[in-house]
Scaffold this motif. Structure first.
Motif, PDB file in Angstrom:
ATOM      1  N   GLN A  84       0.810  -1.215   0.000  1.00  0.00           N
ATOM      2  CA  GLN A  84       0.000   0.000   0.000  1.00  0.00           C
ATOM      3  C   GLN A  84       0.845   1.268   0.000  1.00  0.00           C
ATOM      4  O   GLN A  84       0.459   2.263  -0.563  1.00  0.00           O
ATOM      5  CB  GLN A  84      -0.929   0.016   1.219  1.00  0.00           C
ATOM      6  CG  GLN A  84      -1.928  -1.135   1.216  1.00  0.00           C
ATOM      7  CD  GLN A  84      -2.872  -1.082   0.032  1.00  0.00           C
ATOM      8  OE1 GLN A  84      -3.533  -0.068  -0.180  1.00  0.00           O
ATOM      9  NE2 GLN A  84      -2.912  -2.149  -0.755  1.00  0.00           N
ATOM     10  N   ASP A  85       1.982   1.205   0.687  1.00  0.00           N
ATOM     11  CA  ASP A  85       2.784   2.429   0.760  1.00  0.00           C
ATOM     12  C   ASP A  85       4.269   2.113   0.844  1.00  0.00           C
ATOM     13  O   ASP A  85       4.655   0.972   1.036  1.00  0.00           O
ATOM     14  CB  ASP A  85       2.334   3.280   1.953  1.00  0.00           C
ATOM     15  CG  ASP A  85       2.462   4.771   1.621  1.00  0.00           C
ATOM     16  OD1 ASP A  85       3.188   5.109   0.651  1.00  0.00           O
ATOM     17  OD2 ASP A  85       1.858   5.584   2.329  1.00  0.00           O
ATOM     18  N   TRP A  86       5.085   3.148   0.709  1.00  0.00           N
ATOM     19  CA  TRP A  86       6.528   2.966   0.774  1.00  0.00           C
ATOM     20  C   TRP A  86       6.956   2.614   2.184  1.00  0.00           C
ATOM     21  O   TRP A  86       6.345   3.092   3.149  1.00  0.00           O
ATOM     22  CB  TRP A  86       7.242   4.252   0.331  1.00  0.00           C
ATOM     23  CG  TRP A  86       6.852   4.687  -1.053  1.00  0.00           C
ATOM     24  CD1 TRP A  86       6.200   5.844  -1.389  1.00  0.00           C
ATOM     25  CD2 TRP A  86       7.096   3.996  -2.285  1.00  0.00           C
ATOM     26  NE1 TRP A  86       6.012   5.890  -2.759  1.00  0.00           N
ATOM     27  CE2 TRP A  86       6.543   4.774  -3.320  1.00  0.00           C
ATOM     28  CE3 TRP A  86       7.708   2.784  -2.606  1.00  0.00           C
ATOM     29  CZ2 TRP A  86       6.594   4.396  -4.663  1.00  0.00           C
ATOM     30  CZ3 TRP A  86       7.762   2.396  -3.942  1.00  0.00           C
ATOM     31  CH2 TRP A  86       7.213   3.195  -4.942  1.00  0.00           C
ATOM     32  N   PRO A  87       7.996   1.817   2.339  1.00  0.00           N
ATOM     33  CA  PRO A  87       8.417   1.397   3.683  1.00  0.00           C
ATOM     34  C   PRO A  87       9.156   2.499   4.450  1.00  0.00           C
ATOM     35  O   PRO A  87       9.331   2.392   5.657  1.00  0.00           O
ATOM     36  CB  PRO A  87       9.356   0.227   3.398  1.00  0.00           C
ATOM     37  CG  PRO A  87       9.894   0.496   2.032  1.00  0.00           C
ATOM     38  CD  PRO A  87       8.794   1.187   1.287  1.00  0.00           C
ATOM     39  N   GLU A  88       9.603   3.523   3.769  1.00  0.00           N
ATOM     40  CA  GLU A  88      10.302   4.615   4.456  1.00  0.00           C
ATOM     41  C   GLU A  88      10.081   5.899   3.662  1.00  0.00           C
ATOM     42  O   GLU A  88       9.665   5.838   2.514  1.00  0.00           O
ATOM     43  CB  GLU A  88      11.802   4.292   4.648  1.00  0.00           C
ATOM     44  CG  GLU A  88      12.512   3.795   3.435  1.00  0.00           C
ATOM     45  CD  GLU A  88      13.312   2.490   3.619  1.00  0.00           C
ATOM     46  OE1 GLU A  88      13.650   2.105   4.746  1.00  0.00           O
ATOM     47  OE2 GLU A  88      13.595   1.864   2.593  1.00  0.00           O
ATOM     48  N   PRO A  89      10.339   7.065   4.280  1.00  0.00           N
ATOM     49  CA  PRO A  89      10.071   8.326   3.575  1.00  0.00           C
ATOM     50  C   PRO A  89      10.839   8.418   2.257  1.00  0.00           C
ATOM     51  O   PRO A  89      11.968   7.929   2.151  1.00  0.00           O
ATOM     52  CB  PRO A  89      10.569   9.397   4.560  1.00  0.00           C
ATOM     53  CG  PRO A  89      10.672   8.729   5.879  1.00  0.00           C
ATOM     54  CD  PRO A  89      10.904   7.278   5.621  1.00  0.00           C
ATOM     55  N   ILE A  90      10.195   9.028   1.281  1.00  0.00           N
ATOM     56  CA  ILE A  90      10.792   9.152  -0.046  1.00  0.00           C
ATOM     57  C   ILE A  90      11.693  10.388  -0.109  1.00  0.00           C
ATOM     58  O   ILE A  90      11.318  11.461   0.354  1.00  0.00           O
ATOM     59  CB  ILE A  90       9.663   9.280  -1.099  1.00  0.00           C
ATOM     60  CG1 ILE A  90       8.941   7.943  -1.271  1.00  0.00           C
ATOM     61  CG2 ILE A  90      10.192   9.779  -2.444  1.00  0.00           C
ATOM     62  CD1 ILE A  90       9.782   6.837  -1.863  1.00  0.00           C
ATOM     63  N   VAL A  91      12.886  10.185  -0.652  1.00  0.00           N
ATOM     64  CA  VAL A  91      13.812  11.297  -0.851  1.00  0.00           C
ATOM     65  C   VAL A  91      13.983  11.466  -2.359  1.00  0.00           C
ATOM     66  O   VAL A  91      14.235  10.492  -3.068  1.00  0.00           O
ATOM     67  CB  VAL A  91      15.181  10.987  -0.190  1.00  0.00           C
ATOM     68  CG1 VAL A  91      16.167  12.118  -0.447  1.00  0.00           C
ATOM     69  CG2 VAL A  91      15.013  10.735   1.296  1.00  0.00           C
ATOM     70  N   ARG A  92      13.813  12.664  -2.857  1.00  0.00           N
ATOM     71  CA  ARG A  92      13.992  12.900  -4.291  1.00  0.00           C
ATOM     72  C   ARG A  92      15.475  12.980  -4.616  1.00  0.00           C
ATOM     73  O   ARG A  92      16.211  13.770  -4.004  1.00  0.00           O
ATOM     74  CB  ARG A  92      13.298  14.205  -4.715  1.00  0.00           C
ATOM     75  CG  ARG A  92      11.808  14.236  -4.413  1.00  0.00           C
ATOM     76  CD  ARG A  92      11.072  13.105  -5.086  1.00  0.00           C
ATOM     77  NE  ARG A  92       9.671  13.025  -4.683  1.00  0.00           N
ATOM     78  CZ  ARG A  92       8.873  12.015  -5.015  1.00  0.00           C
ATOM     79  NH1 ARG A  92       9.334  10.985  -5.720  1.00  0.00           N
ATOM     80  NH2 ARG A  92       7.622  12.003  -4.621  1.00  0.00           N
ATOM     81  N   VAL A  93      15.910  12.196  -5.575  1.00  0.00           N
ATOM     82  CA  VAL A  93      17.334  12.180  -5.920  1.00  0.00           C
ATOM     83  C   VAL A  93      17.752  13.548  -6.468  1.00  0.00           C
ATOM     84  O   VAL A  93      18.865  14.013  -6.236  1.00  0.00           O
ATOM     85  CB  VAL A  93      17.635  11.033  -6.913  1.00  0.00           C
ATOM     86  CG1 VAL A  93      19.085  11.066  -7.357  1.00  0.00           C
ATOM     87  CG2 VAL A  93      17.314   9.694  -6.260  1.00  0.00           C
ATOM     88  N   GLN A  94      16.829  14.184  -7.165  1.00  0.00           N
ATOM     89  CA  GLN A  94      17.120  15.523  -7.682  1.00  0.00           C
ATOM     90  C   GLN A  94      17.464  16.497  -6.541  1.00  0.00           C
ATOM     91  O   GLN A  94      18.388  17.300  -6.677  1.00  0.00           O
ATOM     92  CB  GLN A  94      15.899  16.028  -8.441  1.00  0.00           C
ATOM     93  CG  GLN A  94      16.159  17.273  -9.273  1.00  0.00           C
ATOM     94  CD  GLN A  94      14.945  17.630 -10.121  1.00  0.00           C
ATOM     95  OE1 GLN A  94      13.863  17.062  -9.962  1.00  0.00           O
ATOM     96  NE2 GLN A  94      15.137  18.568 -11.022  1.00  0.00           N
ATOM     97  N   SER A  95      16.769  16.408  -5.410  1.00  0.00           N
ATOM     98  CA  SER A  95      17.087  17.278  -4.271  1.00  0.00           C
ATOM     99  C   SER A  95      18.446  16.909  -3.675  1.00  0.00           C
ATOM    100  O   SER A  95      19.224  17.799  -3.307  1.00  0.00           O
ATOM    101  CB  SER A  95      16.040  17.150  -3.158  1.00  0.00           C
ATOM    102  OG  SER A  95      14.759  17.287  -3.686  1.00  0.00           O
ATOM    103  N   LEU A  96      18.713  15.610  -3.599  1.00  0.00           N
ATOM    104  CA  LEU A  96      20.023  15.172  -3.086  1.00  0.00           C
ATOM    105  C   LEU A  96      21.136  15.733  -3.958  1.00  0.00           C
ATOM    106  O   LEU A  96      22.162  16.202  -3.468  1.00  0.00           O
ATOM    107  CB  LEU A  96      20.136  13.649  -3.140  1.00  0.00           C
ATOM    108  CG  LEU A  96      19.452  12.849  -2.053  1.00  0.00           C
ATOM    109  CD1 LEU A  96      19.625  11.365  -2.343  1.00  0.00           C
ATOM    110  CD2 LEU A  96      20.076  13.204  -0.703  1.00  0.00           C
ATOM    111  N   SER A  97      20.904  15.646  -5.267  1.00  0.00           N
ATOM    112  CA  SER A  97      21.917  16.087  -6.216  1.00  0.00           C
ATOM    113  C   SER A  97      22.242  17.565  -6.021  1.00  0.00           C
ATOM    114  O   SER A  97      23.384  17.992  -6.204  1.00  0.00           O
ATOM    115  CB  SER A  97      21.407  15.830  -7.636  1.00  0.00           C
ATOM    116  OG  SER A  97      22.209  16.457  -8.581  1.00  0.00           O
ATOM    117  N   GLU A  98      21.217  18.314  -5.618  1.00  0.00           N
ATOM    118  CA  GLU A  98      21.444  19.747  -5.424  1.00  0.00           C
ATOM    119  C   GLU A  98      22.136  20.057  -4.099  1.00  0.00           C
ATOM    120  O   GLU A  98      22.698  21.127  -3.933  1.00  0.00           O
ATOM    121  CB  GLU A  98      20.106  20.504  -5.533  1.00  0.00           C
ATOM    122  CG  GLU A  98      19.676  20.614  -7.001  1.00  0.00           C
ATOM    123  CD  GLU A  98      18.169  20.834  -7.196  1.00  0.00           C
ATOM    124  OE1 GLU A  98      17.466  21.141  -6.207  1.00  0.00           O
ATOM    125  OE2 GLU A  98      17.720  20.684  -8.355  1.00  0.00           O
TER     126      GLU A  98
END
Ligand code: OGA
Ligand code: NI
Length: 359
Positions: free
Chosen positions: A7-21
């Motif tokens: 039903q849902d992701w097992p942990e909070p989602i992190v955007r790779v684009q934000s990490l890259s910045e």
């Protein structure tokens, strides 16, 4: 058997684009692959490339040229499971427009994209991981996934409203690419020694599934430690990939080495998916591929997946099953099959291998 749908992701989602910045010289441990899986363990740069095939003769009347093109495609399907096609009938302007529109989408402010955040229930929308295993090592990419066919799953509200031309461009692109897929399905059928409509019928007629995954690979400060997309074969029928026009990154497995694809201008990269491997009783194989990233350029690609109708059993064509070549796979619907990848994420060829008939 497979567990129930997540039903849902097992942990909070992190955007790779934000990490890259925000990452300048290191990347989070979650993205660091074990040494044997890192790109540096592959062969040094080499000159080979997947075959480039001109489809012009398929639109003409010269029977000899037509047959020669079919033979080239047949060889590429058997030897590589991958080919590039040029003069395929889709306009170069439309291909460029599709890439530009999606690049604009990924450069919108984060809040515009977050409103389409996806869940592992259907995967539609803006996503940053495949698979729901807690603690899994992740890939260095974000994506957008949407359904184009069947019409019952096509939902404009799940497609980006921005940039303003986005929905219209996706519609036009989808229409043209579906036409090309239908043509290729005939070619593959004939090349397998089957009736021209065989694969299309086996896919459930013209009421097939078609979806688009737009992959966005942000710049990465430590490209030697990670992958943009882990090794996998495509679970569906056939994939038409529109790669970035400037930045390479796709690698195809050839025996024990990874060959970096050098895209020809305005070519589509075509590859055989697991469902055609099953239908062809492994005359054609879905080939493993992965994506590497780099430190100075982002990369964007559009993967269009042409799939069987999702609720009909897919099994080896009986015409290709003989006492010497018995059926290699047990029947399974694509809906059931897709759960493997949706739960476990990209895992080489383990998904299709798990369908092998007991001997
Ligand atoms: C995929 C895929 C390759 C690429 O989306 O399944 O293999 O070059 N993409 O992005
Ligand atoms: Ni793929």
């Amino acid at each position: 058997m497979l567990q129930k749908k997540p039903q849902d992701w097992p942990e909070p989602i992190v955007r790779v684009q934000s990490l890259s910045e925000s990452c300048f010289d290191s990347i989070p441990d979650r993205y660091i692959k074990p040494p044997s899986d890192r790109p540096s363990s592959s062969a040094p740069f080499d000159q080979s490339n997947i075959p480039i095939i001109d489809l012009r003769s398929l639109f003409g009347t010269d029977a000899k040229a037509h047959a020669a093109t079919l033979a080239q495609i047949s060889e590429a399907c058997r030897d590589w499971g991958f080919l590039q096609i040029v003069n395929h009938g889709v306009s170069p302007e439309l291909m460029d427009k599709a890439r530009e529109t999606w690049r604009e989408f990924f450069h919108l402010p984060m809040e515009n994209k977050q409103q389409y955040a996806n869940s592992p229930k259907t995967y539609e929308g803006y996503g940053s991981r495949l698979g729901v295993e807690k603690g899994a090592i992740l890939d260095w990419s974000d994506y957008y996934f949407l359904h184009y066919l069947p019409l019952s799953l096509k939902d404009y509200n799940k497609w980006p409203a921005l940039p303003p031309s986005c929905r219209e461009v996706i519609d036009e692109y989808g229409r043209e690419v579906v036409k090309l897929c239908e043509r290729l399905m005939k070619v593959l059928s004939v090349n397998l020694g089957l009736e021209e409509e065989f694969l299309q019928n086996a896919f459930g007629g013209y009421d097939v599934g078609a979806c688009l995954r737009v992959n966005f690979y942000p710049k990465c400060p430590r490209p030697e430690l990670t992958l943009g997309l882990s090794p996998h074969s495509d679970p569906g029928g056939m994939t038409l990939l529109l790669p970035d026009s400037e930045v390479p990154g796709l690698q195809v497995r050839k025996l024990d080495t990874w060959i970096t694809v050098k895209p020809a201008p305005h070519a589509f990269i075509v590859n055989i998916g697991d469902q055609i491997q099953i239908l062809s009783n492994a005359k054609y194989k879905s080939v493993e591929h992965r994506v590497i990233v780099n430190s100075d350029k982002e990369r964007l690609s559009l993967a269009f997946f042409y799939n069987p109708k999702s609720d009909i059993p897919i099994a080896p064509a009986k015409e290709l099953v003989t006492p010497e070549q018995p059926a290699l796979y047990q029947p399974m619907t694509f809906d059931e099959y897709r759960l493997f990848i949706r739960m476990m994420g990209p895992r080489g060829k383990s998904h299709v291998d798990s369908l092998k008939s007991p001997r």
